[in-house]
Scaffold this motif. Structure first.
Motif, PDB file in Angstrom:
ATOM      1  N   GLN A 160      10.546  21.705   4.757  1.00 37.85           N
ATOM      2  CA  GLN A 160       9.023  21.879   5.602  1.00 37.85           C
ATOM      3  C   GLN A 160       8.694  20.411   5.843  1.00 37.85           C
ATOM      4  N   THR A 161       8.217  19.302   4.299  1.00 35.98           N
ATOM      5  CA  THR A 161       8.170  18.910   4.646  1.00 35.98           C
ATOM      6  C   THR A 161       8.220  17.556   5.761  1.00 35.98           C
ATOM      7  N   LEU A 162       9.611  17.488   5.870  1.00 34.83           N
ATOM      8  CA  LEU A 162      10.927  16.525   6.903  1.00 34.83           C
ATOM      9  C   LEU A 162      10.389  16.920   8.172  1.00 34.83           C
ATOM     10  N   LYS A 163      10.120  18.459   8.159  1.00 36.49           N
ATOM     11  CA  LYS A 163       9.025  19.444  10.092  1.00 36.49           C
ATOM     12  C   LYS A 163       8.295  18.457  10.257  1.00 36.49           C
ATOM     13  N   GLN A 164       7.077  18.802   9.408  1.00 35.46           N
ATOM     14  CA  GLN A 164       6.032  18.474   9.368  1.00 35.46           C
ATOM     15  C   GLN A 164       5.672  16.482   9.790  1.00 35.46           C
ATOM     16  N   ILE A 165       7.043  15.917   8.872  1.00 34.78           N
ATOM     17  CA  ILE A 165       6.001  14.359   9.139  1.00 34.78           C
ATOM     18  C   ILE A 165       6.884  14.364  10.828  1.00 34.78           C
ATOM     19  N   ALA A 166       8.801  15.293  11.029  1.00 34.67           N
ATOM     20  CA  ALA A 166       8.772  14.795  11.996  1.00 34.67           C
ATOM     21  C   ALA A 166       7.993  15.428  13.165  1.00 34.67           C
TER      22      ALA A 166
ATOM     23  N   GLY B 183      13.164  23.717  -3.609  1.00 40.47           N
ATOM     24  CA  GLY B 183      13.154  22.748  -3.234  1.00 40.47           C
ATOM     25  C   GLY B 183      13.346  22.448  -2.118  1.00 40.47           C
ATOM     26  N   VAL B 184      14.449  22.862  -1.849  1.00 40.59           N
ATOM     27  CA  VAL B 184      15.329  22.736  -0.345  1.00 40.59           C
ATOM     28  C   VAL B 184      14.432  23.339   0.676  1.00 40.59           C
ATOM     29  N   LEU B 185      13.557  23.707   0.379  1.00 34.33           N
ATOM     30  CA  LEU B 185      12.606  24.710   1.981  1.00 34.33           C
ATOM     31  C   LEU B 185      12.075  24.404   1.772  1.00 34.33           C
ATOM     32  N   THR B 186      11.210  23.358   0.224  1.00 31.98           N
ATOM     33  CA  THR B 186      10.114  23.135   0.227  1.00 31.98           C
ATOM     34  C   THR B 186      10.066  20.827   1.132  1.00 31.98           C
ATOM     35  N   SER B 187      11.461  20.356   1.272  1.00 31.80           N
ATOM     36  CA  SER B 187      11.978  19.398   1.541  1.00 31.80           C
ATOM     37  C   SER B 187      11.905  19.449   2.562  1.00 31.80           C
TER      38      SER B 187
ATOM     39  N   GLN C 222      22.633  20.064   7.138  1.00 29.69           N
ATOM     40  CA  GLN C 222      22.527  20.639   7.419  1.00 29.69           C
ATOM     41  C   GLN C 222      20.883  20.927   8.524  1.00 29.69           C
ATOM     42  N   CYS C 223      19.968  21.547   7.680  1.00 33.04           N
ATOM     43  CA  CYS C 223      19.226  22.055   8.003  1.00 33.04           C
ATOM     44  C   CYS C 223      18.072  21.285   9.483  1.00 33.04           C
ATOM     45  N   ALA C 224      18.093  19.552   8.590  1.00 36.27           N
ATOM     46  CA  ALA C 224      17.689  19.169   9.436  1.00 36.27           C
ATOM     47  C   ALA C 224      17.958  18.456  10.536  1.00 36.27           C
ATOM     48  N   ASP C 225      20.116  18.503  10.631  1.00 37.18           N
ATOM     49  CA  ASP C 225      20.829  18.376  11.573  1.00 37.18           C
ATOM     50  C   ASP C 225      20.347  19.457  12.957  1.00 37.18           C
ATOM     51  N   ARG C 226      20.278  20.799  12.481  1.00 40.73           N
ATOM     52  CA  ARG C 226      20.880  21.728  12.901  1.00 40.73           C
ATOM     53  C   ARG C 226      19.484  21.480  14.056  1.00 40.73           C
ATOM     54  N   HIS C 227      18.063  21.972  13.099  1.00 42.00           N
ATOM     55  CA  HIS C 227      17.042  22.123  13.579  1.00 42.00           C
ATOM     56  C   HIS C 227      15.747  20.996  13.498  1.00 42.00           C
ATOM     57  N   LEU C 228      15.747  20.266  13.409  1.00 41.86           N
ATOM     58  CA  LEU C 228      14.987  18.838  13.698  1.00 41.86           C
ATOM     59  C   LEU C 228      15.671  17.687  14.555  1.00 41.86           C
ATOM     60  N   GLY C 229      17.154  18.017  14.556  1.00 37.10           N
ATOM     61  CA  GLY C 229      17.809  16.911  16.110  1.00 37.10           C
ATOM     62  C   GLY C 229      18.313  15.775  15.167  1.00 37.10           C
ATOM     63  N   GLY C 230      18.550  15.345  14.080  1.00 33.73           N
ATOM     64  CA  GLY C 230      18.366  14.270  14.255  1.00 33.73           C
ATOM     65  C   GLY C 230      18.416  14.166  12.776  1.00 33.73           C
TER      66      GLY C 230
ATOM     67  N   LEU D 233       0.825  -0.933   0.053  1.00 37.11           N
ATOM     68  CA  LEU D 233      -0.166   0.413  -0.273  1.00 37.11           C
ATOM     69  C   LEU D 233       0.933   1.530  -0.504  1.00 37.11           C
ATOM     70  N   VAL D 234       0.665   2.284  -1.018  1.00 33.54           N
ATOM     71  CA  VAL D 234       1.537   3.130  -1.125  1.00 33.54           C
ATOM     72  C   VAL D 234       0.678   4.428  -0.767  1.00 33.54           C
ATOM     73  N   LEU D 235       0.851   5.413   0.594  1.00 27.20           N
ATOM     74  CA  LEU D 235       0.202   5.939   0.888  1.00 27.20           C
ATOM     75  C   LEU D 235       0.916   7.010  -0.177  1.00 27.20           C
ATOM     76  N   HIS D 236       0.371   8.373  -0.723  1.00 22.34           N
ATOM     77  CA  HIS D 236       0.855   9.531  -1.450  1.00 22.34           C
ATOM     78  C   HIS D 236      -0.420  10.566  -1.642  1.00 22.34           C
ATOM     79  N   ALA D 237       0.597  11.920  -0.448  1.00 19.16           N
ATOM     80  CA  ALA D 237       0.068  13.034  -0.471  1.00 19.16           C
ATOM     81  C   ALA D 237       0.158  14.488   0.794  1.00 19.16           C
ATOM     82  N   PRO D 238       0.277  15.319   0.505  1.00 14.59           N
ATOM     83  CA  PRO D 238       0.885  16.065   2.047  1.00 14.59           C
ATOM     84  C   PRO D 238       1.185  15.671   2.803  1.00 14.59           C
ATOM     85  N   ALA D 239       2.506  16.317   3.360  1.00 15.06           N
ATOM     86  CA  ALA D 239       3.090  16.365   4.662  1.00 15.06           C
ATOM     87  C   ALA D 239       2.124  16.006   6.139  1.00 15.06           C
ATOM     88  N   SER D 240       1.182  17.323   5.848  1.00 16.70           N
ATOM     89  CA  SER D 240       0.294  18.052   6.570  1.00 16.70           C
ATOM     90  C   SER D 240      -0.881  16.151   6.437  1.00 16.70           C
TER      91      SER D 240
END
Length: 265
Positions: free
Chosen positions: A166-172, A160-164, A205-213, A130-137
Motif C-alpha cells: 500500500q505504501t509503494l502504491k501511494q508513492i508511485a 507487513g507485505v500488505l502494508t508495504s 511480485q505484487c509490485a511488478d504485477r500491479h505497479l508496473g515497475g 533532511l529526513v522526511l518521516h511521514a505516512p506515504a499519503s
C-alpha cells in the motif's frame, strides 16, 4: 532515544548563500515503535558519515508545548526569530514535529505552483541532510519534484507485505518514484532471514504485477551497525536535493504510466 533540539542559529543562517540540501524520505507505518527505532539507528549512521541531520517527523503533532514545522512556516525565514526552541540541551540530531506542517507544504505548493520542498531550504540549509518521516499519503505529494528514493521498512509477517505494498502504491501514484524496501530483522538467524526473503519476493511480485515497475530490496539486522551503514550509503547515493534553482523531476520519470495510473519508476 535521541532527544530533539532545533539549531538555535537557524535564523542567522538564512543570511548565508543558498546551497543544496540533501533529502531522504522514510515512510512511516502503523508499527511505530519498531520503525522509529530503526530510523534513529539510520540517522546515527548518517551522522557518523559526517552529515548533520534534521528529521521532520510527520507522525508527531505540533503543539504550543512542542512547537514544530507548522510554527516555523508561520515565520518569515529571513527573520532572526525564525527558529524553534525545542529543548535546553542541544543535540546533534534535530527532530522537528511536522504532522501539520508537511501537509501545509503540499497545499502551499499546489496554490503557488512551486516545488513542495523548496520552501524548506531557507529554514534548514544549515544541515547537511533532511529526513522526511511521514505516512506515504503525506510523502507522495511532497516528492513530486525530487528524484529521491524513499525508504519503506517492511513490518514482519503477511500484514507487513500488505502494508508495504500500500505504501509503494501511494508513492508511485503521487510521485512515480521507486522505493527501497528494507526487511529489518530483530535477530540474525537463518530461518528469520529466509522468511524475510520470502516476504520480499512476494512484495516484489505484487509490485511488478500491479505497479508496473521494480523496487529495490534489502535485508538487514536491527542490531548490526554495518548493515545500517550499508543502508545509509545506499540511501545517500539515491538522495534527492533541494537547491536554490530546484527544477521539476525529469519527465521520463512521470510518463509512460500504466492505465491504472501508478508506476514505481
Amino acid at each position: 532515544m535521541l532527544d530533539a533540539s532545533f539549531h538555535q542559529g537557524a535564523g542567522l543562517h538564512s543570511f548565508t548563500p543558498q546551497s543544496e540540501l540533501r533529502v531522504l524520505a522514510v515512510a512511516s507505518h502503523g508499527q511505530a515503535e519498531s520503525g522509529m527505532e530503526a530510523l534513529w539507528q539510520l540517522c546515527a549512521s548518517l551522522q557518523r558519515l559526517g552529515y548533520p541531520v534534521v528529521v521532520l517527523d510527520g507522525t508527531a503533532d505540533e503543539t504550543e508545548a512542542s512547537p514544530g514545522l507548522h510554527h516555523l512556516l508561520s515565520q518569515a525565514p529571513w527573520q532572526e526569530g525564525a527558529s524553534l526552541d525545542l529543548g535546553a540541551i542541544a543535540s546533534s540530531l534535530a527532530v522537528i514535529p511536522a504532522a501539520q506542517g508537511l501537509p501545509e507544504l503540499a497545499r502551499i505548493a499546489q496554490a503557488t505552483d512551486t516545488a513542495p520542498l523548496q520552501a524548506l531550504l531557507p529554514y534548514f540549509r544549515a544541515y547537511g541532510l533532511l529526513v522526511l518521516h511521514a505516512p506515504a499519503s503525506v510523502l507522495g505529494p511532497l516528492l513530486t519534484h525530487t528524484a529521491t528514493t524513499p525508504l519503506v521498512m517492511m513490518p514482519p509477517g503477511a500484514a507487513g507485505v500488505l502494508t508495504s505494498y500500500q505504501t509503494l502504491k501511494q508513492i508511485a501514484l503521487h510521485a512515480g518514484l521507486p522505493c527501497t524496501v528494507a526487511a529489518v530483522l530483530q535477530g540474525n538467524s537463518a530461518p528469520e532471514r529466509t522468511k524475510a526473503a520470502g516476504a520480499l519476493r512476494t512484495l516484489q511480485q505484487c509490485a511488478d504485477r500491479h505497479l508496473g515497475g521494480h523496487m529495490r530490496t534489502t535485508t538487514l539486522s536491527a542490531h548490526n551497525g554495518q548493515d545500517m551503514q550499508r543502508l545509509a550509503l545506499q540511501l545517500l547515493e539515491n538522495a534527492g536535493t533541494i537547491g536554490g534553482t530546484m527544477s521539476a523531476m525529469p519527465t521520463h520519470n512521470l510518463t509512460g504510466l500504466p492505465s491504472h495510473g501508478v508506476r514505481s519508476h
